[in-house]
Motif scaffolding. Structure first.
Motif, PDB file in Angstrom:
ATOM      1  N   LYS A   1       0.830  -1.208   0.000  1.00 26.61           N
ATOM      2  CA  LYS A   1       0.000   0.000   0.000  1.00 26.61           C
ATOM      3  C   LYS A   1       0.864   1.257   0.000  1.00 26.61           C
ATOM      4  N   ASP A   2       0.441   2.238  -0.762  1.00 22.13           N
ATOM      5  CA  ASP A   2       1.103   3.533  -0.725  1.00 22.13           C
ATOM      6  C   ASP A   2       0.837   4.195   0.621  1.00 22.13           C
ATOM      7  N   PRO A   3       1.767   4.987   1.122  1.00 24.44           N
ATOM      8  CA  PRO A   3       1.565   5.615   2.432  1.00 24.44           C
ATOM      9  C   PRO A   3       0.519   6.730   2.375  1.00 24.44           C
ATOM     10  N   THR A   4      -0.205   6.895   3.486  1.00 27.30           N
ATOM     11  CA  THR A   4      -1.122   8.023   3.626  1.00 27.30           C
ATOM     12  C   THR A   4      -0.304   9.286   3.855  1.00 27.30           C
ATOM     13  N   PRO A   5      -0.698  10.416   3.260  1.00 26.03           N
ATOM     14  CA  PRO A   5       0.026  11.671   3.531  1.00 26.03           C
ATOM     15  C   PRO A   5       0.097  11.960   5.025  1.00 26.03           C
ATOM     16  N   THR A   6       1.138  12.638   5.424  1.00 20.01           N
ATOM     17  CA  THR A   6       1.312  12.990   6.832  1.00 20.01           C
ATOM     18  C   THR A   6       0.331  14.086   7.223  1.00 20.01           C
ATOM     19  N   SER A   7       0.207  14.299   8.531  1.00 16.49           N
ATOM     20  CA  SER A   7      -0.657  15.367   9.027  1.00 16.49           C
ATOM     21  C   SER A   7      -0.208  16.724   8.492  1.00 16.49           C
ATOM     22  N   GLU A   8       1.098  16.937   8.437  1.00 19.69           N
ATOM     23  CA  GLU A   8       1.620  18.209   7.937  1.00 19.69           C
ATOM     24  C   GLU A   8       1.295  18.391   6.462  1.00 19.69           C
ATOM     25  N   GLU A   9       1.410  17.319   5.688  1.00 25.58           N
ATOM     26  CA  GLU A   9       1.098  17.384   4.253  1.00 25.58           C
ATOM     27  C   GLU A   9      -0.381  17.658   4.027  1.00 25.58           C
ATOM     28  N   LEU A  10      -1.231  17.012   4.824  1.00 24.58           N
ATOM     29  CA  LEU A  10      -2.667  17.228   4.685  1.00 24.58           C
ATOM     30  C   LEU A  10      -3.066  18.632   5.110  1.00 24.58           C
TER      31      LEU A  10
ATOM     32  N   ASP B   1     -13.432   9.766  -3.616  1.00 20.61           N
ATOM     33  CA  ASP B   1     -13.782   8.450  -4.155  1.00 20.61           C
ATOM     34  C   ASP B   1     -12.510   7.818  -4.714  1.00 20.61           C
ATOM     35  N   THR B   2     -11.960   6.900  -3.972  1.00 18.79           N
ATOM     36  CA  THR B   2     -12.423   5.991  -2.924  1.00 18.79           C
ATOM     37  C   THR B   2     -12.297   6.668  -1.541  1.00 18.79           C
ATOM     38  N   PRO B   3     -13.252   6.367  -0.617  1.00 19.55           N
ATOM     39  CA  PRO B   3     -13.273   7.067   0.667  1.00 19.55           C
ATOM     40  C   PRO B   3     -12.363   6.435   1.720  1.00 19.55           C
ATOM     41  N   HIS B   4     -11.069   6.407   1.447  1.00 17.30           N
ATOM     42  CA  HIS B   4     -10.123   5.861   2.421  1.00 17.30           C
ATOM     43  C   HIS B   4     -10.026   6.780   3.640  1.00 17.30           C
ATOM     44  N   PRO B   5      -9.667   6.241   4.792  1.00 12.45           N
ATOM     45  CA  PRO B   5      -9.524   7.074   5.996  1.00 12.45           C
ATOM     46  C   PRO B   5      -8.600   8.261   5.753  1.00 12.45           C
ATOM     47  N   ASP B   6      -9.003   9.401   6.325  1.00 15.77           N
ATOM     48  CA  ASP B   6      -8.264  10.661   6.252  1.00 15.77           C
ATOM     49  C   ASP B   6      -8.323  11.337   4.888  1.00 15.77           C
ATOM     50  N   SER B   7      -9.091  10.775   3.938  1.00 19.71           N
ATOM     51  CA  SER B   7      -9.277  11.465   2.659  1.00 19.71           C
ATOM     52  C   SER B   7      -9.878  12.845   2.924  1.00 19.71           C
ATOM     53  N   PRO B   8      -9.395  13.891   2.245  1.00 21.51           N
ATOM     54  CA  PRO B   8      -9.852  15.255   2.556  1.00 21.51           C
ATOM     55  C   PRO B   8     -11.356  15.449   2.501  1.00 21.51           C
ATOM     56  N   PHE B   9     -12.026  14.809   1.541  1.00 22.97           N
ATOM     57  CA  PHE B   9     -13.461  14.992   1.419  1.00 22.97           C
ATOM     58  C   PHE B   9     -14.211  13.733   1.836  1.00 22.97           C
ATOM     59  N   GLY B  10     -13.757  13.130   2.941  1.00 17.50           N
ATOM     60  CA  GLY B  10     -14.488  12.043   3.579  1.00 17.50           C
ATOM     61  C   GLY B  10     -15.513  12.606   4.543  1.00 17.50           C
ATOM     62  N   GLY B  11     -15.991  11.775   5.461  1.00 15.22           N
ATOM     63  CA  GLY B  11     -17.060  12.191   6.359  1.00 15.22           C
ATOM     64  C   GLY B  11     -16.727  13.420   7.175  1.00 15.22           C
ATOM     65  N   ILE B  12     -15.536  13.470   7.751  1.00 16.95           N
ATOM     66  CA  ILE B  12     -15.140  14.637   8.538  1.00 16.95           C
ATOM     67  C   ILE B  12     -14.902  15.833   7.622  1.00 16.95           C
ATOM     68  N   GLY B  13     -14.299  15.586   6.470  1.00 20.45           N
ATOM     69  CA  GLY B  13     -14.011  16.661   5.540  1.00 20.45           C
ATOM     70  C   GLY B  13     -15.247  17.345   5.011  1.00 20.45           C
ATOM     71  N   LEU B  14     -16.331  16.594   4.795  1.00 15.17           N
ATOM     72  CA  LEU B  14     -17.571  17.202   4.311  1.00 15.17           C
ATOM     73  C   LEU B  14     -18.105  18.200   5.340  1.00 15.17           C
ATOM     74  N   HIS B  15     -18.060  17.832   6.599  1.00 15.91           N
ATOM     75  CA  HIS B  15     -18.476  18.769   7.649  1.00 15.91           C
ATOM     76  C   HIS B  15     -17.545  19.975   7.689  1.00 15.91           C
ATOM     77  N   ARG B  16     -16.280  19.724   7.473  1.00 13.85           N
ATOM     78  CA  ARG B  16     -15.294  20.806   7.557  1.00 13.85           C
ATOM     79  C   ARG B  16     -15.516  21.836   6.449  1.00 13.85           C
ATOM     80  N   ILE B  17     -15.933  21.369   5.266  1.00 17.21           N
ATOM     81  CA  ILE B  17     -16.227  22.299   4.176  1.00 17.21           C
ATOM     82  C   ILE B  17     -17.325  23.271   4.591  1.00 17.21           C
ATOM     83  N   ILE B  18     -18.392  22.737   5.192  1.00 15.29           N
ATOM     84  CA  ILE B  18     -19.508  23.580   5.629  1.00 15.29           C
ATOM     85  C   ILE B  18     -19.065  24.524   6.748  1.00 15.29           C
ATOM     86  N   ASP B  19     -18.213  24.033   7.644  1.00 14.32           N
ATOM     87  CA  ASP B  19     -17.705  24.888   8.720  1.00 14.32           C
ATOM     88  C   ASP B  19     -16.871  26.036   8.162  1.00 14.32           C
ATOM     89  N   ASP B  20     -16.016  25.719   7.194  1.00 11.84           N
ATOM     90  CA  ASP B  20     -15.107  26.728   6.642  1.00 11.84           C
ATOM     91  C   ASP B  20     -15.807  27.685   5.684  1.00 11.84           C
TER      92      ASP B  20
END
Length: 339
Positions: A142-151, A182-201
């Motif tokens: 598996k390719d690595p997930t981007p780091t917190s700093e990268e995200l 799509d695909t909704p892998h964990p920590d993807s920017p527009f996953g479940g948390i990210g969708l809420h974050r868009i509305i917040d921002d």
């Protein structure tokens, strides 16, 4: 509610449009930003050519529903020299679409999907229908997930671009709709948390979603989809619905397979009832249909085996549209009022 289909070209034949009308399609969604005339030459669509296309669709009784802006690529997201032109092109495209009276635009951002985190495979279903499957377990490396700093850096560049796009769109009476990762892998920017974050921002009322039932079901099944429709729908943040079914999910099975509307884990009529409950009035779109025997699918390497774009004489699309129209008719009887 109305029915739309996605096309990946603006060069639609009379046969394409005739079959759309025969099937009872109401609207057309344009999924590729560079398909519009003018984009390759000047970076954004030509208004006169866009109006010609809109008039042609209307001559068949069809409306342009959602369009796609020119892509924001990795060059912009990584702050490479000269990449600001991409944002300028997107802003100009918003102005053109607004001038043409088109009310929904989508912006793609490179890096919102983590490729190399699951293995695509050919899912063979009833009668040999071909669909897309993805498995975490089948991928040996598996390719690595981007780091917190990268995200964090990625999100900052997303905010910077989106803020300008949203502000111009607000002036032009245009809604800006984000599609979930799509695909909704964990920590993807527009996953479940990210969708809420868009509305917040971005609390502006012209900011919302191309809410993809299939993608979100892949992230958590039917209960997640129902909860998100209720949450975002009550806030009037759902501008378009990709109406599709899946089997399994990444959290429950480590894998999923796209399925026909009548053959996945989700009860699509219950989902339609939830959309009705929150007052959704937009289009539902049969996205990622399976390939039937004799079909010539519109495939994309990034979503192998997914039949994404409309083509005339596609049995998968025809079946899906008929099924959706039947659900809408059943909803009229169930609710006692017409749509």
């Amino acid at each position: 509610m109305k029915i739309s289909v996605t096309v990946n070209t603006t060069d639609l034949s009379d046969l394409d449009l005739q079959q759309m009308v025969q099937l009872g399609i109401d609207c057309v969604d344009f999924g590729i930003g560079h398909s519009f005339k003018g984009v390759k030459e000047q970076g954004f669509p030509d208004l006169d050519e866009l109006l010609v296309l809109k008039k042609r669709l209307r001559s068949w009784g069809l409306e342009m529903n959602r369009v796609t802006l020119p892509n924001i690529t990795s060059a912009f997201m990584e702050e490479q020299p000269g990449s600001e032109k991409e944002l300028e092109n997107s802003i100009n495209a918003v102005k053109v679409f607004g001038e043409a009276g088109i009310s929904i635009v989508r912006q793609r951002f490179e890096g919102d999907v983590f490729y190399g985190r699951s293995q695509s495979y050919k899912s063979i279903q009833r009668g040999g229908m071909i669909g897309r499957g993805e498995s975490v377990g089948l991928l040996s490396k598996k390719d690595p997930t981007p780091t917190s700093e990268e995200l964090t850096r990625w999100w900052g560049n997303f905010q910077r671009a989106y803020r300008e796009i949203v502000d111009v769109a607000l002036d032009k009476n245009v809604n800006v709709a984000m599609h979930p990762s799509d695909t909704p892998h964990p920590d993807s920017p527009f996953g479940g948390i990210g969708l809420h974050r868009i509305i917040d921002d971005f609390p502006q009322k012209n900011v919302g979603f191309v809410y993809c039932i299939g993608t979100r079901a892949e992230a958590g099944g039917s209960s997640l989809v129902m909860d998100e429709i209720n949450h975002f729908g009550r806030k009037n943040r759902i501008f378009l619905v990709h109406f599709r079914n899946v089997r399994g999910s990444l959290p429950t099975a480590g894998a999923f397979e796209e399925a026909m509307l009548d053959d996945g884990d989700l009860n699509m009529f219950k989902i339609l009832l939830e959309l009705d409950k929150v007052g959704y009035k937009g289009c539902i779109n049969p996205d990622h249909v399976l390939t039937f025997a004799g079909d010539t699918p519109d495939l994309d390497d990034k979503w192998a085996y997914s039949n994404i774009g409309w083509k005339h004489s596609s049995l998968g699309f025809a079946y899906s549209i008929g099924y959706m129209k039947a659900l809408l008719n059943a909803l009229v009887e169930y609710k006692g009022r017409a749509y």
